[in-house]
Design a protein around this motif. Structure first.
Motif, PDB file in Angstrom:
ATOM      1  N   ILE A   1      40.005  26.044  42.280  1.00  0.00           N
ATOM      2  CA  ILE A   1      40.488  26.819  41.139  1.00  0.00           C
ATOM      3  C   ILE A   1      40.554  28.293  41.494  1.00  0.00           C
ATOM      4  N   VAL A   2      39.502  28.795  42.103  1.00  0.00           N
ATOM      5  CA  VAL A   2      39.474  30.212  42.467  1.00  0.00           C
ATOM      6  C   VAL A   2      40.559  30.523  43.490  1.00  0.00           C
ATOM      7  N   GLU A   3      40.641  29.728  44.529  1.00  0.00           N
ATOM      8  CA  GLU A   3      41.589  29.992  45.605  1.00  0.00           C
ATOM      9  C   GLU A   3      43.041  29.902  45.153  1.00  0.00           C
ATOM     10  N   GLU A   4      43.324  29.053  44.186  1.00  0.00           N
ATOM     11  CA  GLU A   4      44.708  28.842  43.769  1.00  0.00           C
ATOM     12  C   GLU A   4      45.108  29.661  42.550  1.00  0.00           C
ATOM     13  N   SER A   5      44.169  30.302  41.894  1.00  0.00           N
ATOM     14  CA  SER A   5      44.517  31.034  40.664  1.00  0.00           C
ATOM     15  C   SER A   5      45.114  32.402  40.993  1.00  0.00           C
ATOM     16  N   PRO A   6      46.143  32.793  40.261  1.00  0.00           N
ATOM     17  CA  PRO A   6      46.731  34.122  40.485  1.00  0.00           C
ATOM     18  C   PRO A   6      45.766  35.242  40.088  1.00  0.00           C
ATOM     19  N   GLN A   7      44.852  34.955  39.183  1.00  0.00           N
ATOM     20  CA  GLN A   7      43.865  35.958  38.784  1.00  0.00           C
ATOM     21  C   GLN A   7      42.987  36.352  39.964  1.00  0.00           C
ATOM     22  N   TYR A   8      42.636  35.367  40.792  1.00  0.00           N
ATOM     23  CA  TYR A   8      41.812  35.654  41.969  1.00  0.00           C
ATOM     24  C   TYR A   8      42.575  36.547  42.939  1.00  0.00           C
ATOM     25  N   GLU A   9      43.824  36.231  43.180  1.00  0.00           N
ATOM     26  CA  GLU A   9      44.634  37.019  44.105  1.00  0.00           C
ATOM     27  C   GLU A   9      44.787  38.448  43.587  1.00  0.00           C
ATOM     28  N   GLU A  10      45.006  38.587  42.287  1.00  0.00           N
ATOM     29  CA  GLU A  10      45.133  39.922  41.699  1.00  0.00           C
ATOM     30  C   GLU A  10      43.822  40.702  41.857  1.00  0.00           C
ATOM     31  N   ALA A  11      42.696  40.052  41.587  1.00  0.00           N
ATOM     32  CA  ALA A  11      41.395  40.707  41.710  1.00  0.00           C
ATOM     33  C   ALA A  11      41.138  41.115  43.165  1.00  0.00           C
ATOM     34  N   ARG A  12      41.503  40.248  44.092  1.00  0.00           N
ATOM     35  CA  ARG A  12      41.323  40.544  45.514  1.00  0.00           C
ATOM     36  C   ARG A  12      42.158  41.759  45.925  1.00  0.00           C
ATOM     37  N   GLN A  13      43.392  41.810  45.452  1.00  0.00           N
ATOM     38  CA  GLN A  13      44.262  42.938  45.786  1.00  0.00           C
ATOM     39  C   GLN A  13      43.773  44.229  45.130  1.00  0.00           C
ATOM     40  N   THR A  14      43.320  44.126  43.891  1.00  0.00           N
ATOM     41  CA  THR A  14      42.788  45.296  43.187  1.00  0.00           C
ATOM     42  C   THR A  14      41.602  45.864  43.948  1.00  0.00           C
ATOM     43  N   LEU A  15      40.691  44.999  44.323  1.00  0.00           N
ATOM     44  CA  LEU A  15      39.503  45.434  45.050  1.00  0.00           C
ATOM     45  C   LEU A  15      39.884  46.037  46.402  1.00  0.00           C
ATOM     46  N   SER A  16      40.816  45.411  47.061  1.00  0.00           N
ATOM     47  CA  SER A  16      41.258  45.896  48.370  1.00  0.00           C
ATOM     48  C   SER A  16      41.854  47.297  48.256  1.00  0.00           C
TER      49      SER A  16
END
Length: 169
Positions: free
Chosen positions: A33-48
């Motif tokens: 769920i985490v790996e496939e959710s767009p929310q996770y990708e957005e959070a990862r990019q925000t943090l980056s």
């Protein structure tokens, strides 16, 4: 992510009472769920993005200290004793500030990471509960499950709903 405690005695009691026929069980794979959710990708990019600026600043500070140390090593013999001491003090002060800045950065990074993780966990929990109610699921298990058939895995449903919510923002 979502942790629902399964009490074996409760299941045995339900089974012995004949209620097991009506019991609908599902599982979720929190990693999927985490790996496939767009929310996770957005959070990862925000943090980056947030991290990149501060890392660049810390790198600039480190390079400035390195240049001063090189200057001291290269020109120290030609400088007056007062100039050497002043430069050494400057280097010490900059190193101290850099250490504090790095420690603060690590703390801030961990805090921000935790905030983003908590937000995502809350979203996942809400979606899982919505799906459970919509599909009349009595028990949803996560992590620690040794085996489950694809028939009861609702992870794809959760990811799909998270994607819909992400797009509708």
């Amino acid at each position: 992510m979502l942790r629902i405690v399964l009490l074996p005695s409760a299941l045995l009691l339900a089974a012995s009472a004949g209620a097991a026929q009506d019991l609908k069980i599902a599982v979720i794979d929190p990693n999927r769920i985490v790996e496939e959710s767009p929310q996770y990708e957005e959070a990862r990019q925000t943090l980056s993005t947030e991290v990149a600026e501060r890392e660049a600043d810390l790198l600039d500070q480190q390079e400035a200290v390195d240049r001063l140390e090189e200057k001291l090593e290269r020109d120290g013999a030609l400088m007056s004793e007062e100039e050497v001491k002043r430069l050494q003090n400057d280097i010490r002060a900059r190193k101290r500030r850099l250490r504090y800045a790095k420690a603060e950065f690590q703390e801030d990074f961990a805090l921000r990471q935790s905030e983003l993780r908590t937000k995502l966990v809350k979203q996942v929990e809400e979606v899982v509960q919505q799906i459970a109610k919509e599909q009349d699921i009595d028990l949803i298990m996560s992590e620690g499950v040794v085996y489950f058939s694809e028939r009861i895995d609702i992870s794809a449903d959760v990811v799909e709903r998270l994607t819909e919510e992400f797009r509708s923002r």
